[in-house]
Design a protein around this motif. Structure first.
Motif, PDB file in Angstrom:
ATOM      1  N   ILE A   1     -12.827   1.891   1.783  1.00  0.00           N
ATOM      2  CA  ILE A   1     -11.658   1.856   2.818  1.00  0.00           C
ATOM      3  C   ILE A   1     -10.576   1.182   1.888  1.00  0.00           C
ATOM      4  O   ILE A   1     -10.737   0.596   0.836  1.00  0.00           O
ATOM      5  CB  ILE A   1     -12.185   0.868   3.888  1.00  0.00           C
ATOM      6  CG1 ILE A   1     -12.517  -0.549   3.561  1.00  0.00           C
ATOM      7  CG2 ILE A   1     -13.095   1.429   4.771  1.00  0.00           C
ATOM      8  CD1 ILE A   1     -12.668  -1.649   4.489  1.00  0.00           C
ATOM      9  N   ALA A   2      -9.285   1.158   2.496  1.00  0.00           N
ATOM     10  CA  ALA A   2      -8.216   0.709   1.836  1.00  0.00           C
ATOM     11  C   ALA A   2      -8.178  -0.563   1.767  1.00  0.00           C
ATOM     12  O   ALA A   2      -8.671  -1.307   2.434  1.00  0.00           O
ATOM     13  CB  ALA A   2      -6.792   1.186   2.545  1.00  0.00           C
ATOM     14  N   VAL A   3      -7.420  -1.205   0.807  1.00  0.00           N
ATOM     15  CA  VAL A   3      -7.222  -2.658   0.422  1.00  0.00           C
ATOM     16  C   VAL A   3      -5.587  -2.879   1.039  1.00  0.00           C
ATOM     17  O   VAL A   3      -4.706  -2.321   0.681  1.00  0.00           O
ATOM     18  CB  VAL A   3      -7.293  -3.163  -0.919  1.00  0.00           C
ATOM     19  CG1 VAL A   3      -7.064  -4.821  -1.157  1.00  0.00           C
ATOM     20  CG2 VAL A   3      -8.897  -2.918  -1.438  1.00  0.00           C
ATOM     21  N   THR A   4      -5.394  -3.874   1.703  1.00  0.00           N
ATOM     22  CA  THR A   4      -4.138  -4.326   2.152  1.00  0.00           C
ATOM     23  C   THR A   4      -3.824  -5.675   2.079  1.00  0.00           C
ATOM     24  O   THR A   4      -4.654  -6.441   1.561  1.00  0.00           O
ATOM     25  CB  THR A   4      -4.019  -4.084   3.820  1.00  0.00           C
ATOM     26  OG1 THR A   4      -5.189  -4.800   4.515  1.00  0.00           O
ATOM     27  CG2 THR A   4      -4.303  -2.637   4.243  1.00  0.00           C
ATOM     28  N   GLY A   5      -2.709  -6.185   2.071  1.00  0.00           N
ATOM     29  CA  GLY A   5      -2.179  -7.489   2.109  1.00  0.00           C
ATOM     30  C   GLY A   5      -1.891  -8.029   0.758  1.00  0.00           C
ATOM     31  O   GLY A   5      -1.347  -8.987   0.485  1.00  0.00           O
ATOM     32  N   GLY A   6      -1.680  -6.886  -0.199  1.00  0.00           N
ATOM     33  CA  GLY A   6      -1.093  -7.407  -1.491  1.00  0.00           C
ATOM     34  C   GLY A   6       0.152  -7.282  -1.684  1.00  0.00           C
ATOM     35  O   GLY A   6       1.124  -6.943  -0.640  1.00  0.00           O
ATOM     36  N   GLU A   7       0.947  -7.521  -2.860  1.00  0.00           N
ATOM     37  CA  GLU A   7       2.488  -7.755  -2.822  1.00  0.00           C
ATOM     38  C   GLU A   7       2.824  -6.145  -3.320  1.00  0.00           C
ATOM     39  O   GLU A   7       2.388  -5.592  -4.549  1.00  0.00           O
ATOM     40  CB  GLU A   7       2.670  -8.597  -4.528  1.00  0.00           C
ATOM     41  CG  GLU A   7       2.226  -9.967  -4.071  1.00  0.00           C
ATOM     42  CD  GLU A   7       2.226 -10.729  -5.456  1.00  0.00           C
ATOM     43  OE1 GLU A   7       2.730  -9.970  -6.526  1.00  0.00           O
ATOM     44  OE2 GLU A   7       1.679 -11.810  -5.489  1.00  0.00           O
TER      45      GLU A   7
ATOM     46  N   VAL B   1     -10.088  13.070  -7.180  1.00  0.00           N
ATOM     47  CA  VAL B   1     -11.391  12.537  -7.772  1.00  0.00           C
ATOM     48  C   VAL B   1     -11.773  11.189  -7.289  1.00  0.00           C
ATOM     49  O   VAL B   1     -13.084  10.958  -7.144  1.00  0.00           O
ATOM     50  CB  VAL B   1     -10.912  12.467  -9.346  1.00  0.00           C
ATOM     51  CG1 VAL B   1     -12.114  12.042 -10.141  1.00  0.00           C
ATOM     52  CG2 VAL B   1     -10.589  13.825  -9.898  1.00  0.00           C
ATOM     53  N   GLY B   2     -10.912  10.399  -6.951  1.00  0.00           N
ATOM     54  CA  GLY B   2     -11.077   9.048  -6.391  1.00  0.00           C
ATOM     55  C   GLY B   2     -10.149   8.726  -5.256  1.00  0.00           C
ATOM     56  O   GLY B   2      -9.460   9.479  -5.071  1.00  0.00           O
ATOM     57  N   THR B   3     -10.437   7.583  -4.474  1.00  0.00           N
ATOM     58  CA  THR B   3      -9.565   7.188  -3.409  1.00  0.00           C
ATOM     59  C   THR B   3      -8.712   5.988  -3.847  1.00  0.00           C
ATOM     60  O   THR B   3      -7.759   6.171  -3.024  1.00  0.00           O
ATOM     61  CB  THR B   3     -10.716   6.853  -2.196  1.00  0.00           C
ATOM     62  OG1 THR B   3     -11.453   5.777  -2.414  1.00  0.00           O
ATOM     63  CG2 THR B   3     -11.432   7.960  -1.902  1.00  0.00           C
ATOM     64  N   ALA B   4      -9.021   5.294  -4.781  1.00  0.00           N
ATOM     65  CA  ALA B   4      -8.078   4.264  -5.067  1.00  0.00           C
ATOM     66  C   ALA B   4      -8.253   3.896  -6.553  1.00  0.00           C
ATOM     67  O   ALA B   4      -9.515   3.857  -7.113  1.00  0.00           O
ATOM     68  CB  ALA B   4      -8.401   3.004  -4.137  1.00  0.00           C
ATOM     69  N   ALA B   5      -7.208   3.388  -7.386  1.00  0.00           N
ATOM     70  CA  ALA B   5      -7.385   3.038  -8.452  1.00  0.00           C
ATOM     71  C   ALA B   5      -7.024   1.443  -8.508  1.00  0.00           C
ATOM     72  O   ALA B   5      -6.266   0.857  -7.813  1.00  0.00           O
ATOM     73  CB  ALA B   5      -6.325   3.657  -9.526  1.00  0.00           C
ATOM     74  N   PHE B   6      -7.779   0.643  -9.623  1.00  0.00           N
ATOM     75  CA  PHE B   6      -7.414  -0.702  -9.677  1.00  0.00           C
ATOM     76  C   PHE B   6      -7.087  -0.833 -11.092  1.00  0.00           C
ATOM     77  O   PHE B   6      -7.842  -0.517 -11.992  1.00  0.00           O
ATOM     78  CB  PHE B   6      -8.629  -1.426  -9.249  1.00  0.00           C
ATOM     79  CG  PHE B   6      -9.080  -1.489  -7.729  1.00  0.00           C
ATOM     80  CD1 PHE B   6      -8.273  -2.048  -6.954  1.00  0.00           C
ATOM     81  CD2 PHE B   6      -9.870  -0.691  -7.370  1.00  0.00           C
ATOM     82  CE1 PHE B   6      -8.720  -2.387  -5.748  1.00  0.00           C
ATOM     83  CE2 PHE B   6     -10.325  -0.576  -6.075  1.00  0.00           C
ATOM     84  CZ  PHE B   6      -9.703  -1.295  -5.048  1.00  0.00           C
TER      85      PHE B   6
END
Length: 341
Positions: A209-215, A290-295
């Motif tokens: 799932i998505a990550v929220t609350g960042g800058e 290919v992916g849903t999110a990158a870090f």
């Protein structure tokens, strides 16, 4: 391509016996020449930097002794391949890479004096690197270096699988404590060497799932710049960038513990992660589905990695990437059970 390519020894596929035959043939044909008891200095120049390394035989010790310190977990498959090659060749074919605290040891100063001489050989390597190599045959210098490094722990920079393989081989073959079979070929770099470069490895999640609350950030460049000097990670999903502040000492560890593990729950992260050192490639993989999110991560603090390793902690996979890698083929070490070092 040369008919004497070291890849024929180090990466022979399933033909391990063929690698052993090639090594013996190259000795017979004097393509390889035995040295007297020696240590070596290796110097690599790249991107306006210079790194200087010691190449020597390192005594194999279990991790429990806290002398050789790992910082990553390993997988069984690569170790089985390397063990089969060791059994066939009975040769340490390429140096494993270790870091040591050189301050106060006198070793960097010894290497500097050796490197003031003309090198035994110079050569060009991949990635626009140039290399110089010196032979140290003086027993007095050997004794000085041995005394300086004897009580120092070393951190595995590259070669966790191969170290564990060499240790298993040493236990299998046996020999006295000073037998060559109880050692591995090692390249040792002072952790304070100005030419020591560690690069970050970015993560792409295949699900979650998505990550929220960042800058919020406007671009990849702005995201990467915001990571410098902070315990934080960048994130990219749905064409949006953000920076996630993290609590702790090492961003990589905190990213996994505070974000990735929470997103995946009990699922194994290795089943859901892809790795790349190119942040633009990570973005492209997400955009292509290919992916849903990158870090994204900044380069890890090597001293913090050493501190965690001394505390017995292992880091997630692909924690560090030291650059550039030592080239194979500079020197080999025969692991005879009846030869003493």
């Amino acid at each position: 391509m040369s008919q004497y390519n070291v890849v024929d020894l180090t990466r022979p596929g399933p033909d391990y016996d063929g690698a052993a035959r090639n090594f013996e043939r190259w000795l017979d044909d004097r393509i390889l020449e035995p040295d007297p008891r020696s240590m070596y200095v290796h110097e690599v120049a790249f991107d306006g930097r210079v790194r200087r390394d010691l190449v020597a035989a390192l005594r194999l010790q279990p991790y429990a002794d806290k002398v050789v310190l790992p910082h990553e977990r390993t997988h069984q498959g690569p170790k089985e391949d390397r063990l089969a090659l060791l059994r066939a060749t009975k040769v340490s074919l390429e140096p494993l890479w270790f870091l040591y605290e050189g301050k106060g040891s006198g070793v960097p100063e010894v290497l500097e004096r050796v490197a003031a001489r003309a090198p035994a050989v110079s050569f060009a390597g991949p990635e626009d690197t140039t290399h110089r190599f010196w032979v140290i045959s003086d027993p007095a210098i050997h004794a000085s270096i041995h005394a300086s490094l004897d009580q120092l722990p070393v951190l595995i920079a590259d070669g966790h699988h191969r170290y564990e393989t060499a240790l298993a081989y040493a236990e299998e073959v046996g020999g006295s404590p000073d037998a060559a079979s109880r050692f591995t070929l090692a390249l040792l770099t002072d952790i304070a060497d100005p030419g020591l470069v560690v690069l970050p490895t970015h993560r792409v999640m295949k699900a979650g799932i998505a990550v929220t609350g960042g800058e919020p950030k406007a671009s990849l460049e702005e995201t990467l710049a915001a990571l410098r000097g902070r315990v934080a990670a960048g994130a990219y999903r749905n064409h949006l960038y953000q920076v996630l502040p993290l609590e702790g000492d090492l961003a990589l560890v905190e990213l996994h513990e505070q974000v990735i593990d929470n997103l995946l729950g009990t699922r194994n992260p290795e089943d859901f992660l892809l790795y790349t050192r190119d942040p633009e490639e990570a973005v492209r993989w997400v955009d292509e589905g290919v992916g849903t999110a990158a870090f994204f991560l900044d380069a890890p603090d090597v001293r913090e990695v050493l501190k965690l390793a001394q505390e017995g902690k292992t880091l997630p996979q692909k924690a560090t990437y030291f650059h550039p890698k030592p080239p194979s083929g500079m020197v080999f070490d025969r692991l005879e059970r009846d030869r003493r070092l």
